[in-house]
Design a protein around this motif. Structure first.
Motif, PDB file in Angstrom:
ATOM      1  N   THR A   1       0.838  -1.199   0.000  1.00  0.00           N
ATOM      2  CA  THR A   1       0.000   0.000   0.000  1.00  0.00           C
ATOM      3  C   THR A   1       0.868   1.242   0.000  1.00  0.00           C
ATOM      4  N   LEU A   2       0.337   2.312  -0.571  1.00  0.00           N
ATOM      5  CA  LEU A   2       1.008   3.608  -0.558  1.00  0.00           C
ATOM      6  C   LEU A   2       0.296   4.576   0.380  1.00  0.00           C
ATOM      7  N   GLN A   3      -0.704   4.069   1.080  1.00  0.00           N
ATOM      8  CA  GLN A   3      -1.450   4.900   2.010  1.00  0.00           C
ATOM      9  C   GLN A   3      -0.785   4.901   3.385  1.00  0.00           C
ATOM     10  N   ALA A   4      -1.024   5.968   4.122  1.00  0.00           N
ATOM     11  CA  ALA A   4      -0.468   6.071   5.471  1.00  0.00           C
ATOM     12  C   ALA A   4      -1.141   5.057   6.385  1.00  0.00           C
ATOM     13  N   GLY A   5      -0.368   4.537   7.325  1.00  0.00           N
ATOM     14  CA  GLY A   5      -0.908   3.606   8.305  1.00  0.00           C
ATOM     15  C   GLY A   5      -0.405   3.967   9.686  1.00  0.00           C
TER      16      GLY A   5
ATOM     17  N   MET B   1       6.905   2.410   0.533  1.00  0.00           N
ATOM     18  CA  MET B   1       6.677   0.983   0.362  1.00  0.00           C
ATOM     19  C   MET B   1       7.997   0.242   0.477  1.00  0.00           C
ATOM     20  N   ARG B   2       7.932  -0.964   0.987  1.00  0.00           N
ATOM     21  CA  ARG B   2       9.134  -1.786   1.063  1.00  0.00           C
ATOM     22  C   ARG B   2       9.644  -2.075  -0.341  1.00  0.00           C
ATOM     23  N   LEU B   3      10.964  -2.088  -0.486  1.00  0.00           N
ATOM     24  CA  LEU B   3      11.569  -2.276  -1.800  1.00  0.00           C
ATOM     25  C   LEU B   3      11.193  -3.624  -2.404  1.00  0.00           C
ATOM     26  N   ALA B   4      11.134  -4.671  -1.585  1.00  0.00           N
ATOM     27  CA  ALA B   4      10.784  -5.998  -2.100  1.00  0.00           C
ATOM     28  C   ALA B   4       9.367  -6.002  -2.673  1.00  0.00           C
ATOM     29  N   GLU B   5       8.446  -5.297  -2.008  1.00  0.00           N
ATOM     30  CA  GLU B   5       7.070  -5.233  -2.497  1.00  0.00           C
ATOM     31  C   GLU B   5       6.989  -4.406  -3.774  1.00  0.00           C
ATOM     32  N   LEU B   6       7.731  -3.292  -3.811  1.00  0.00           N
ATOM     33  CA  LEU B   6       7.740  -2.464  -5.016  1.00  0.00           C
ATOM     34  C   LEU B   6       8.312  -3.237  -6.196  1.00  0.00           C
ATOM     35  N   SER B   7       9.363  -4.013  -5.951  1.00  0.00           N
ATOM     36  CA  SER B   7       9.967  -4.814  -7.016  1.00  0.00           C
ATOM     37  C   SER B   7       8.969  -5.825  -7.571  1.00  0.00           C
ATOM     38  N   GLU B   8       8.220  -6.466  -6.675  1.00  0.00           N
ATOM     39  CA  GLU B   8       7.217  -7.440  -7.112  1.00  0.00           C
ATOM     40  C   GLU B   8       6.122  -6.764  -7.935  1.00  0.00           C
TER      41      GLU B   8
ATOM     42  N   CYS C   1      11.343  -5.992 -14.639  1.00  0.00           N
ATOM     43  CA  CYS C   1      11.996  -6.899 -13.693  1.00  0.00           C
ATOM     44  C   CYS C   1      13.381  -6.366 -13.339  1.00  0.00           C
ATOM     45  N   TRP C   2      13.563  -6.013 -12.074  1.00  0.00           N
ATOM     46  CA  TRP C   2      14.862  -5.525 -11.617  1.00  0.00           C
ATOM     47  C   TRP C   2      15.764  -6.699 -11.259  1.00  0.00           C
ATOM     48  N   SER C   3      17.019  -6.603 -11.638  1.00  0.00           N
ATOM     49  CA  SER C   3      17.987  -7.641 -11.302  1.00  0.00           C
ATOM     50  C   SER C   3      18.417  -7.493  -9.843  1.00  0.00           C
ATOM     51  N   GLU C   4      19.084  -8.523  -9.318  1.00  0.00           N
ATOM     52  CA  GLU C   4      19.583  -8.459  -7.942  1.00  0.00           C
ATOM     53  C   GLU C   4      20.561  -7.299  -7.783  1.00  0.00           C
ATOM     54  N   GLU C   5      21.366  -7.069  -8.809  1.00  0.00           N
ATOM     55  CA  GLU C   5      22.332  -5.964  -8.752  1.00  0.00           C
ATOM     56  C   GLU C   5      21.612  -4.618  -8.695  1.00  0.00           C
ATOM     57  N   GLN C   6      20.565  -4.466  -9.491  1.00  0.00           N
ATOM     58  CA  GLN C   6      19.804  -3.219  -9.474  1.00  0.00           C
ATOM     59  C   GLN C   6      19.114  -3.007  -8.128  1.00  0.00           C
ATOM     60  N   LEU C   7      18.561  -4.080  -7.561  1.00  0.00           N
ATOM     61  CA  LEU C   7      17.912  -3.980  -6.259  1.00  0.00           C
ATOM     62  C   LEU C   7      18.915  -3.595  -5.176  1.00  0.00           C
ATOM     63  N   HIS C   8      20.109  -4.162  -5.274  1.00  0.00           N
ATOM     64  CA  HIS C   8      21.147  -3.844  -4.295  1.00  0.00           C
ATOM     65  C   HIS C   8      21.527  -2.365  -4.378  1.00  0.00           C
ATOM     66  N   LYS C   9      21.657  -1.856  -5.594  1.00  0.00           N
ATOM     67  CA  LYS C   9      21.999  -0.443  -5.767  1.00  0.00           C
ATOM     68  C   LYS C   9      20.881   0.458  -5.239  1.00  0.00           C
ATOM     69  N   LEU C  10      19.639   0.071  -5.511  1.00  0.00           N
ATOM     70  CA  LEU C  10      18.510   0.852  -5.012  1.00  0.00           C
ATOM     71  C   LEU C  10      18.472   0.851  -3.486  1.00  0.00           C
TER      72      LEU C  10
ATOM     73  N   VAL D   1      16.081   5.162  -0.779  1.00  0.00           N
ATOM     74  CA  VAL D   1      15.556   4.176   0.161  1.00  0.00           C
ATOM     75  C   VAL D   1      15.907   4.615   1.579  1.00  0.00           C
ATOM     76  N   LYS D   2      14.884   4.718   2.419  1.00  0.00           N
ATOM     77  CA  LYS D   2      15.079   5.193   3.782  1.00  0.00           C
ATOM     78  C   LYS D   2      14.679   4.117   4.785  1.00  0.00           C
ATOM     79  N   SER D   3      14.984   4.387   6.033  1.00  0.00           N
ATOM     80  CA  SER D   3      14.653   3.456   7.105  1.00  0.00           C
ATOM     81  C   SER D   3      13.156   3.175   7.132  1.00  0.00           C
ATOM     82  N   ARG D   4      12.796   1.922   7.400  1.00  0.00           N
ATOM     83  CA  ARG D   4      11.393   1.540   7.475  1.00  0.00           C
ATOM     84  C   ARG D   4      10.811   1.777   8.867  1.00  0.00           C
TER      85      ARG D   4
END
Length: 237
Positions: A59-63, A82-89, A98-107, A113-116
């Motif tokens: 979700t992109l809504q506030a919780g 949103m969590r990066l893993a969820e955004l990637s999916e 489809c982002w590669s593992e290398e691209q996800l690592h760079k992101l 990407v900030k603290s959750r």
């Protein structure tokens, strides 16, 4: 396109076969509708309680939660986050990107990407460090360390991707730390890795693969050998 698809998100009950028990069981799963017609699964099957306990998933809504005494709504999940893993999916299933593992690592290591952690939690820890004049001993000794987490969602095996959070802190009075603290042994990692690197952190959280991921079809986390438990106890320098 992703925002439109997320507006259709629902949790539905599904029946899955559990090889470990050789039985069918009821689980819950998130679904969205893409382009108004294509029904898409999100994530892994979860229990009903977990489906109710994950309102901020996909979700992109506030919780947040309502403070009982004051009635104030405390934001735990900021809007448009949103969590990066969820955004990637979602990028793969909704936008066919489809982002590669290398691209996800760079992101994951980029400024985007900030603290959750919930904003109120970050405010509290900052007030303890600044107003109460405390120091985070781990950061003081290992300021360059990357991705050294202490907690992972075991149900989704996030330990094995080292997608976690740091929830354990040893806070010390600043004056006491300055006068008496002494650096100990280096962070746990293989000799060929930079102990401060994300690669070393990923190795450490599974003890080089000794901790085995739990199968999604059931059976729970597999127990590790004794040396996996005792490796954390090392001789001081």
């Amino acid at each position: 396109k992703i925002e439109d698809a997320l507006k259709t998100k629902v949790a539905e009950e599904v029946e899955i076969f559990i090889p470990a028990t050789q039985r069918k069981e009821r689980r819950w799963r998130f679904f969205i509708v893409v382009d108004g017609e294509r029904k898409v699964k999100l994530g892994k099957p979860i229990s009903k309680e977990e489906s109710l306990g994950y309102p901020t998933s996909y979700t992109l809504q506030a919780g947040g939660v309502k403070e009982e005494e004051t009635g104030e709504f405390i934001i735990c999940h900021p809007p448009m986050h949103m969590r990066l893993a969820e955004l990637s999916e979602l990028m793969e299933k909704v936008a066919a990107v489809c982002w590669s593992e290398e691209q996800l690592h760079k992101l994951a290591n980029s400024k985007y990407v900030k603290s959750r952690s919930a904003p109120i939690v970050k405010q509290w820890i900052r007030s303890v460090l600044d107003d109460d004049e405390m120091v985070d001993s781990f950061v003081e000794f290992h300021s360059k360390a990357r991705c050294r987490f202490t907690c992972w969602d075991q149900y989704t095996n996030e330990r094995y991707r080292n997608e976690g959070a740091r929830i354990d802190y040893i806070l010390v009075d600043k004056k006491l730390f300055s006068s008496s603290a002494r650096r100990g042994i280096e962070l746990h990692s293989p000799s060929h890795m930079d102990p401060y690197s994300a690669e070393a952190a990923a190795w450490a959280c599974t003890e080089g693969g000794r901790w085995v991921a739990a199968p999604f079809e059931g059976g729970g986390i597999q127990d590790g050998p004794e040396e996996t438990y005792t490796c954390q106890f090392r001789a001081p320098s």
